[in-house]
Design an enzyme around this catalytic site. Structure first.
Site, PDB file in Angstrom:
ATOM      1  N   THR A 157      -0.104 -10.073   0.914  1.00 51.21           N
ATOM      2  CA  THR A 157       0.049 -10.076  -0.537  1.00 51.21           C
ATOM      3  C   THR A 157       0.887  -8.868  -0.937  1.00 51.21           C
ATOM      4  O   THR A 157       1.085  -7.942  -0.150  1.00 51.21           O
ATOM      5  CB  THR A 157      -1.310  -9.996  -1.251  1.00 51.21           C
ATOM      6  OG1 THR A 157      -1.922  -8.730  -0.952  1.00 51.21           O
ATOM      7  CG2 THR A 157      -2.239 -11.114  -0.814  1.00 51.21           C
TER       8      THR A 157
ATOM      9  N   ALA B 155      -3.381  -5.901   2.015  1.00 52.47           N
ATOM     10  CA  ALA B 155      -3.572  -5.517   0.615  1.00 52.47           C
ATOM     11  C   ALA B 155      -2.713  -4.291   0.351  1.00 52.47           C
ATOM     12  O   ALA B 155      -2.900  -3.246   0.982  1.00 52.47           O
ATOM     13  CB  ALA B 155      -5.042  -5.212   0.348  1.00 52.47           C
TER      14      ALA B 155
ATOM     15  N   ILE C 198      -4.277  -2.370   5.247  1.00 54.31           N
ATOM     16  CA  ILE C 198      -3.696  -1.662   4.109  1.00 54.31           C
ATOM     17  C   ILE C 198      -2.178  -1.632   4.244  1.00 54.31           C
ATOM     18  O   ILE C 198      -1.637  -1.213   5.268  1.00 54.31           O
ATOM     19  CB  ILE C 198      -4.255  -0.236   3.996  1.00 54.31           C
ATOM     20  CG1 ILE C 198      -5.780  -0.284   3.909  1.00 54.31           C
ATOM     21  CG2 ILE C 198      -3.661   0.470   2.780  1.00 54.31           C
ATOM     22  CD1 ILE C 198      -6.327  -1.175   2.807  1.00 54.31           C
ATOM     23  N   LYS C 199      -1.521  -2.055   3.191  1.00 56.25           N
ATOM     24  CA  LYS C 199      -0.062  -2.166   3.190  1.00 56.25           C
ATOM     25  C   LYS C 199       0.522  -0.985   2.422  1.00 56.25           C
ATOM     26  O   LYS C 199       0.200  -0.778   1.248  1.00 56.25           O
ATOM     27  CB  LYS C 199       0.328  -3.486   2.526  1.00 56.25           C
ATOM     28  CG  LYS C 199       1.715  -4.005   2.816  1.00 56.25           C
ATOM     29  CD  LYS C 199       1.818  -5.414   2.224  1.00 56.25           C
ATOM     30  CE  LYS C 199       3.181  -6.023   2.449  1.00 56.25           C
ATOM     31  NZ  LYS C 199       3.271  -7.336   1.763  1.00 56.25           N
ATOM     32  N   VAL C 200       1.369  -0.207   3.093  1.00 59.09           N
ATOM     33  CA  VAL C 200       1.963   0.977   2.464  1.00 59.09           C
ATOM     34  C   VAL C 200       3.481   0.928   2.620  1.00 59.09           C
ATOM     35  O   VAL C 200       3.999   0.366   3.585  1.00 59.09           O
ATOM     36  CB  VAL C 200       1.415   2.287   3.072  1.00 59.09           C
ATOM     37  CG1 VAL C 200      -0.098   2.352   2.959  1.00 59.09           C
ATOM     38  CG2 VAL C 200       1.847   2.452   4.516  1.00 59.09           C
TER      39      VAL C 200
END
Length: 217
Positions: free
Chosen positions: A27, A56, A82-84
């Site tokens: 996402t 996310a 976790i998307k960074v």
């Protein structure tokens, strides 16, 4: 190669799961905005549906903010990744979150050297954006080929997650290059199943079947 679905639309996720074509979900803020729903509500629902990795994305751009959001979203489920963004602060957050046992997907990668940095920082996934490079007349798949080769050269465990997929050829080329994952919009998943000769062949079979004598009822 694994298929992730690139969406925040729960209906699309359910359809991909029914096809057996949803190994995970990615996402981003733009996809969430299209749903008209709050991100945390969407994430909670996806976690209940999908056993595989769910990316996310944080919206903070500073190190402390990324950590705060990342730690918060990681509590939603063990499958949350976790998307960074691939920035200096993002790389620092990757190192910290990875050291804490949190899986991280580094997004907005546009060069093999950026991907090298993400792997060195300990990223679980790197997301090279092929479509957006193609948009500016660069070769997105050439970038993927370089990343795959670099990772093989040095035995990096970071998985290559091909993103910004626009059409079936992107999926084909990602598979040929040995990418670990392609994250695909549902519309492209539908395109993958279609071929004009399949449609023509089915039409011919059905037409011929009508000529076969039928047993009386």
């Amino acid at each position: 190669m694994k298929f992730f679905i690139d969406t925040a639309d729960v209906g699309e996720i359910k359809k991909a799961l029914a096809l057996g074509l949803c190994d995970g979900v990615t996402t981003n803020p733009s996809l969430v905005a299209k749903t008209g729903r709050g991100f945390e509500d969407v994430l909670k629902e996806i976690v209940q549906l999908v056993p595989g990795p769910i990316s996310a994305e944080v919206t903070a751009t500073d190190y402390e903010g990324m950590l705060r959001e990342g730690r918060h979203y990681a509590k939603f489920g063990s499958q949350v990744v976790i998307k960074v963004p691939l920035t200096v602060d993002g790389l620092r957050a990757v190192k910290t979150l990875t050291d804490e046992g949190t899986k991280v997907n580094v997004t907005l990668c546009f060069s093999p050297v950026q991907a090298l940095l993400a792997a060195k920082a300990g990223a679980t996934y790197i997301s090279p954006f092929v479509g957006r490079l193609d948009d500016i007349s660069q070769d997105g798949m050439a970038m993927v080929a370089d990343i795959v080769q670099i990772y093989r050269n040095y035995g990096f465990k970071t998985q290559v997650l091909v993103a910004s997929v626009r059409h079936p050829v992107h999926v084909l080329e990602a598979a040929k290059l040995g990418a670990d994952v392609a994250t695909i919009p549902y519309s492209v998943i539908e395109q993958l199943a279609k071929h004009p000769l399949t449609d023509a062949g089915l039409k011919k079979f059905l037409a011929d079947w009508e000529k076969v004598p039928k047993a009386p009822k």
